[in-house]
Design an enzyme around this catalytic site. Structure first.
Site, PDB file in Angstrom:
ATOM      1  N   THR A 246       5.088   2.544   3.306  1.00  0.00           N
ATOM      2  CA  THR A 246       5.338   3.129   1.993  1.00  0.00           C
ATOM      3  C   THR A 246       6.218   2.134   1.263  1.00  0.00           C
ATOM      4  OG1 THR A 246       5.316   5.403   2.786  1.00  0.00           O
ATOM      5  CG2 THR A 246       6.630   5.013   0.843  1.00  0.00           C
TER       6      THR A 246
ATOM      7  N   THR B  31      11.196   5.890   3.662  1.00  0.00           N
ATOM      8  CA  THR B  31       9.890   5.528   4.211  1.00  0.00           C
ATOM      9  C   THR B  31       9.893   5.917   5.682  1.00  0.00           C
ATOM     10  OG1 THR B  31      10.588   3.294   4.843  1.00  0.00           O
ATOM     11  CG2 THR B  31       9.650   3.555   2.646  1.00  0.00           C
ATOM     12  N   GLY B  32       8.720   6.168   6.218  1.00  0.00           N
ATOM     13  CA  GLY B  32       8.621   6.578   7.619  1.00  0.00           C
ATOM     14  C   GLY B  32       8.034   7.970   7.713  1.00  0.00           C
TER      15      GLY B  32
END
Ligand code: ASP
Length: 358
Positions: free
Chosen positions: A200, A251-252
């Site tokens: 992302t 993100t993640g």
């Protein structure tokens, strides 16, 4: 509550000591294991992003210095990645869902005007960040999803295109072939492991006047169930900004972030006086506390990745991750660079779940 200048220049050591002494308004971090970085000097303008935003932070910074609005500048920054067919985590060339369809999520927030926009599960438009901004600019709503978001984008003048590149199509077929040894798909001769399952870009900026904006855009978790929407388009999870405090994003593994509204929580922690680094590490600790046991190893550490990024209105910033070794992109008057994230678990690799536990 505003953050005092003295807080800005606190060193990492004194920050860690303050946390250990319980000075934090939230739960104590697992100090002394926490990988606190020494405090960075405040600076404006400032742009930060996930590492894949290294080119984008420079573009956004240059535009902000030239007088562009912070949101327009960071959207220009993330557009570089959305339109890059070689980045498999965002926009064109993003890894598809389990049926081989690329479905994109994005959200934006504009601090000075307190407005937000988002799209979820958008197909065939390479720049969902711009569609999210169009939702913000042209409707009384905040989020549009699926086929109706696509129709809205077309009506707004966006062009459709096939977002599946030849490479991502091949990766999808390899993933599919390896799903189950007894299925009717033969494995490929080349034993390329499809490792990449998340990715992302989050980008946040503050200009010289202290105006803040944030944006997150993604193709989401690779091989997801069609229709799955992650954290990126959810205001307060994938990103959040409050012009009186600062901005944060993530993100993640979105499923882990959604449950704690991580970006909102980070901004609230900063509002209450935490440094960006303290705020992010405390958010990650909250994520872990809210994680179901099937996703934790016997030591209580997560099997997944989750990174957070935060900046204050005054130009302090940090990135943080559960495990040592992650980094993030920054651009200020010293130029664009990658800096290391703070972390909770020093020297430890992310544990790998046994197949039965996945
Ligand atoms: N947060 C994104 C999602 O869950 C994926 C990622 O950042 O890797 O959709």
């Amino acid at each position: 509550m505003s953050v005092s200048r003295r807080d800005f220049i606190a060193t990492g050591a004194s920050t860690a000591a303050a946390i250990a002494a319980g000075a934090s308004p939230a739960v104590a971090l697992p100090s002394p294991a926490a990988g606190l970085r020494s405090a960075r000097p405040a600076s404006r303008p400032l742009v930060i992003a996930s590492t894949n935003g290294l080119r984008g932070v420079k573009l956004a910074y240059d535009q902000i210095v030239a007088g562009a609005d912070t949101l327009d500048a960071i959207i220009a920054g993330v557009n570089l990645v959305e339109l890059d067919p070689d980045d498999q985590s965002v926009g064109l060339g993003g890894l598809p869902n389990e049926e081989g369809v690329v479905q994109l999520d994005a959200s934006v927030m504009h601090g000075p005007t307190r407005r937000a926009g988002a799209v979820g599960c958008l197909e065939d438009i390479a720049t969902p960040s711009l569609v999210a901004k169009a939702v913000m600019d042209y409707t009384d709503h905040i989020m549009l999803v699926g086929a109706d978001a696509r129709r809205f984008a077309i009506n707004m003048g966006f062009k459709t295109q096939d977002l599946l590149t030849e490479k991502t199509r091949q990766d999808w077929l390899r993933w599919k072939a390896r799903l189950n040894r007894r299925d009717a798909w033969l494995d490929h001769d080349d034993d390329v492991r499809i490792k990449f399952t998340t990715g992302t870009i989050n980008m946040n900026a503050v200009n010289a006047a202290g105006d803040v904006s944030s944006c997150t855009t993604t193709s989401g978790m690779a091989w997801k169930v069609p229709g799955r929407v992650g954290d990126s388009p959810i205001i307060g999870a994938g990103q959040y900004c409050d012009n009186t405090v600062g901005a944060a994003g993530s993100t993640g593994r979105g499923e882990a972030n959604i449950k704690v509204c991580g970006a909102f929580l980070a901004v609230e922690f900063m509002r209450n006086g935490m440094s960006p680094e303290q705020a992010l590490l405390t958010v990650i600790e909250r994520v872990i506390a809210m994680t179901e046991s099937r996703l934790l190893d016997p030591k209580g550490r997560p099997y997944f990745d989750l990174n957070f990024y935060a900046m204050t209105k005054d130009g302090r910033y940090a990135g943080a991750s559960a495990y040592e070794g992650s980094d993030f992109a920054v651009c200020d008057e010293k130029g664009a660079r990658v800096e290391p994230c703070a972390f909770l678990y020093p020297g430890s690799q992310r544990p790998v779940a046994a197949p039965a536990e996945r």
